[in-house]
Design an enzyme around this catalytic site. Sequence first.
Site, PDB file in Angstrom:
ATOM      1  N   HIS A 268     -23.027  76.822  39.193  1.00  0.00           N
ATOM      2  CA  HIS A 268     -21.461  77.539  39.023  1.00  0.00           C
ATOM      3  C   HIS A 268     -21.639  78.057  37.811  1.00  0.00           C
ATOM      4  O   HIS A 268     -21.243  79.227  37.710  1.00  0.00           O
ATOM      5  CB  HIS A 268     -20.733  76.158  39.240  1.00  0.00           C
ATOM      6  CG  HIS A 268     -19.273  76.497  38.996  1.00  0.00           C
ATOM      7  ND1 HIS A 268     -18.330  76.710  39.889  1.00  0.00           N
ATOM      8  CD2 HIS A 268     -18.552  76.696  37.776  1.00  0.00           C
ATOM      9  CE1 HIS A 268     -16.920  77.116  39.437  1.00  0.00           C
ATOM     10  NE2 HIS A 268     -17.111  77.279  38.146  1.00  0.00           N
ATOM     11  N   GLU A 269     -21.898  77.142  36.721  1.00  0.00           N
ATOM     12  CA  GLU A 269     -21.814  77.837  35.321  1.00  0.00           C
ATOM     13  C   GLU A 269     -22.740  79.005  35.108  1.00  0.00           C
ATOM     14  O   GLU A 269     -22.336  79.794  34.341  1.00  0.00           O
ATOM     15  CB  GLU A 269     -22.229  77.170  34.201  1.00  0.00           C
ATOM     16  CG  GLU A 269     -21.515  75.540  34.368  1.00  0.00           C
ATOM     17  CD  GLU A 269     -19.795  75.883  34.126  1.00  0.00           C
ATOM     18  OE1 GLU A 269     -19.350  77.009  33.855  1.00  0.00           O
ATOM     19  OE2 GLU A 269     -19.021  75.054  34.550  1.00  0.00           O
ATOM     20  N   HIS A 272     -20.962  82.318  36.229  1.00  0.00           N
ATOM     21  CA  HIS A 272     -20.163  82.521  34.887  1.00  0.00           C
ATOM     22  C   HIS A 272     -20.974  83.381  34.010  1.00  0.00           C
ATOM     23  O   HIS A 272     -20.622  84.249  33.364  1.00  0.00           O
ATOM     24  CB  HIS A 272     -19.467  81.356  34.261  1.00  0.00           C
ATOM     25  CG  HIS A 272     -18.172  80.589  34.912  1.00  0.00           C
ATOM     26  ND1 HIS A 272     -17.058  81.390  35.295  1.00  0.00           N
ATOM     27  CD2 HIS A 272     -18.124  79.304  35.271  1.00  0.00           C
ATOM     28  CE1 HIS A 272     -16.139  80.724  35.657  1.00  0.00           C
ATOM     29  NE2 HIS A 272     -16.783  79.538  35.806  1.00  0.00           N
ATOM     30  N   GLU A 298     -13.782  83.155  37.615  1.00  0.00           N
ATOM     31  CA  GLU A 298     -14.198  82.091  38.629  1.00  0.00           C
ATOM     32  C   GLU A 298     -14.862  82.465  39.970  1.00  0.00           C
ATOM     33  O   GLU A 298     -15.582  81.886  40.677  1.00  0.00           O
ATOM     34  CB  GLU A 298     -12.540  81.237  39.086  1.00  0.00           C
ATOM     35  CG  GLU A 298     -12.993  79.841  39.624  1.00  0.00           C
ATOM     36  CD  GLU A 298     -13.626  78.888  38.505  1.00  0.00           C
ATOM     37  OE1 GLU A 298     -13.696  79.206  37.501  1.00  0.00           O
ATOM     38  OE2 GLU A 298     -14.180  77.725  39.341  1.00  0.00           O
TER      39      GLU A 298
HETATM   40 ZN   LIG Z   1     -15.827  77.852  36.730  1.00  0.00          ZN
END
Ligand SMILES: [Zn+2]
Lengths: 499, 499
Positions: A268-269, A272, A298
């Site tokens: 997830h990161e 980003h 996001e």
């Molecule tokens: Zn996030």
Amino acid sequence: MMTSTQYSSAYQELHRLFTRLSRFDHLSAISGWDMQTMMPPGGNKARSEALAELSVLRHQILTDRNTGELLDRAQQETLEEIDRANLREMRRQYDNAVLVPDSLVEAKSLAGARCEHAWRTQRPANDWRGFSVNLREVVKLSREEAQIRANALGCSRYDALLNLYEPGMRSSDLDRIFGDLKTWLPDLLQKVVAKQQQEPCLIPQGPFDVDSQRKLGLSVMAMLGFNFDGGRVDVSAHPFCGGVPEDVRITTRYNEKEFLTALLGIIHETGHARYEQNLPREWLDQPVALARSTAIHESQSLFFEMQLARSADFLKIIRPLIVNQFGEQPALAEGNFIRLNQRVKPGLIRVDADEVSYPAHVILRYEIERALIEGEIEVEDIPALWNEKMLSYLGLDTTDNYRNGCMQDIHWTDGAFGYFPTYTVGAMYAAQLFHSASNALPNLNQAIAAGDLSGLFQWLQQNIWRHGSRYSTETLITNATGETLNPRYFRQHLENRYL
Amino acid sequence: MMTSTQYSSAYQELHRLFTRLSRFDHLSAISGWDMQTMMPPGGNKARSEALAELSVLRHQILTDRNTGELLDRAQQETLEEIDRANLREMRRQYDNAVLVPDSLVEAKSLAGARCEHAWRTQRPANDWRGFSVNLREVVKLSREEAQIRANALGCSRYDALLNLYEPGMRSSDLDRIFGDLKTWLPDLLQKVVAKQQQEPCLIPQGPFDVDSQRKLGLSVMAMLGFNFDGGRVDVSAHPFCGGVPEDVRITTRYNEKEFLTALLGIIHETGHARYEQNLPREWLDQPVALARSTAIHESQSLFFEMQLARSADFLKIIRPLIVNQFGEQPALAEGNFIRLNQRVKPGLIRVDADEVSYPAHVILRYEIERALIEGEIEVEDIPALWNEKMLSYLGLDTTDNYRNGCMQDIHWTDGAFGYFPTYTVGAMYAAQLFHSASNALPNLNQAIAAGDLSGLFQWLQQNIWRHGSRYSTETLITNATGETLNPRYFRQHLENRYL
Ligand SMILES: [Zn+2]
Ligand SMILES: [Zn+2]
């Protein structure tokens, strides 16, 4: 593509001023990252004071009368399109900062810090009564701020706050999108849960030692194209993506009993991070190079975590890396491993939710916080509303369970009203973008199955990352997908994966 | 003891101004530490720019005309003694910063950065010719700076630079001290080397794994009273003590083949760290709380590393910790272990030198850099002088060996002329302080042998640490030891330990 033009003009002066601000932001970002990852507890007071001092300085420079005059003069100058976009983003920062009087900013920041600080002990103690006293003050000041912004923007209070996180989005948009979701999501959720009850799912047995988890995370980051020359991964209590585009710092948290949370968190990161690492390099010191919005940010992390990483094709290619670290076991057999990562199970806690039940958590919060900011309800009405909606959307009872009910999130303690919707809007953008990428890359599934993600990343780079804030969210998404936000793709994605 | 008094006055305004500066310094220090320990290479450019921006801001605020006016007005106000000391230190910072025109500061900083950058490849290539071109520019600008400061202070050029590192010290003091040293040190060195040649000394056989070395370092830091609530230890290419007094960051570097360098390095930096961690807490945001000087700082690290840690008593108490990590071996037997840590062997490299030959390295550099700044010699004269002095002081030939001769240190590349003497002055202060502490604490040796260092640390806290910059170096040392700098104690120390 983006090239800088030299002006000896008001715009050029603004350019230098915002370069300066971006350098201060650099030091804030790195010192903020250090605070969450490296700093011993005794450093907290001095660090907080140092960061506050720099943020006061930034605010002073940004909202100086001179900045306003330069912005007005630059508006009259002839600029390239990219510079005009940069000027628009400068103006947005200025307007957002200058509207609210310093005294209100300070009062809100103090009330938020007090509420958050107390919440850290009130939440485990299930102390709603104590918490609500502080929250009332935060809500009062947030309403004041929202009213000032609403007057200036000519919109409702809640829309004025939403605009800080997702510029251009209105609650009427959210009502339409979330209204649609509510017509089909509860039914879908029920069907998926019923279907999955037929399928046994084994849980991997640990312990999974932290060093192996770290190595696994690094190898998956490498596979996902994380640039280690311009970033690193560390440990913090609450995972985040911080630092600066030239030096992106992501974090995770390890638990010896279970490795999937840390691993999917890293993925997830990394989503980003790749956005940050690919923002337009020549413009990194200017507002136009910043990520477009909270929801678009996001969308990138959820593109990586949900669209890509929880797909059967991707799970098949990372499974060998996992087995390589921890050895084989029945729970890691291919079929079970896929089921495990696609399991849907409504629960009380938002951050632990799967992607099918997650929107219910968000809609519930959106409905409550909007009514709260608009003055339709008061703080004391929250628990009853929370219970009612939790029961209706997810079939779960939270009566008297404040701790895992309306006190579970940090957002409201700081007055970050308007943030929650961006999680689900981001999930929808992610689905819409993945759909378009699939159309543009006809052999995408085979490529993923073969571990070749380069086409996918090129598509994101071409359509999202390199644009920074050059376009509005609406234009960015329309250019990338041929239409504005369309929740249809999110529904399709969930139905395809889970039914 | 130190209490803050409230003034609504020029002094009070200055107090606020310097609090602000100290907060900016906090962010510089942490971001600087990060740069050496955590930052990936790709972050270098943006970080350097961000730090330079903050240092420009700091310089602007400090040298603003308003600051000068406040200093003049505050001089007329009635102040407590501690506030007057604080005002003196404020004025010192201001005077040092305001004297030199921004253009010269910038030119020197650019020339220094260029020279240092090229040196990193020129040194391994033994390229004196290439290096000397850049060094000439640095020397030229350093002379200019020195001349401006000398005119303002009414002293010689070199004294003006020395004053930046060791306020109040003059080259006439150094001539006296180093002149004395030169009368007895060569002879002592010869005797010690001859004596030690009779004593066999085994070298510990590795590998010594890094994680065990780290654990050993942490246990020794704990024994030495390092406050982990307000600091940490990490790894960097060149060990240093950084961060801020509230959050002290020391570093070391590990080598699997050999553990003593890292361990003694940690002990050295812990000496620096305890000084920082015990500066007067109520004054930490003011100049009066800063460490007194470079030499006093070094006296604390050398007090820990040389006076304490290389003493037989201390070596006996850390030996079990070492054996606990790495097991027994003949080289770690008590007698050999002590000989190993007290071995004297003249060599070409300053940073690897033992405490007996170290002063020769410093005197050589002092004599050359002083003549260079005063214009008595030019850059091209350095190698011949270096060879001549190396031969005369340590009996070593460095002809054509620029790499391990006059190109070995980073200091001159950056124009840090005046810094080198503080190493040996620090060593002398350390000996003088240890002598006084021994007088004040009659059972010191037994206490050390029993692992009880609390008396020693209390003595340092009472006499050095808590005073920050309240007193001049001369007063500080006189209060602590009953006299000003007296090289006799250093000589005594060396003779006692090594003859
Ligand atoms: Zn996030
Ligand atoms: Zn040192």
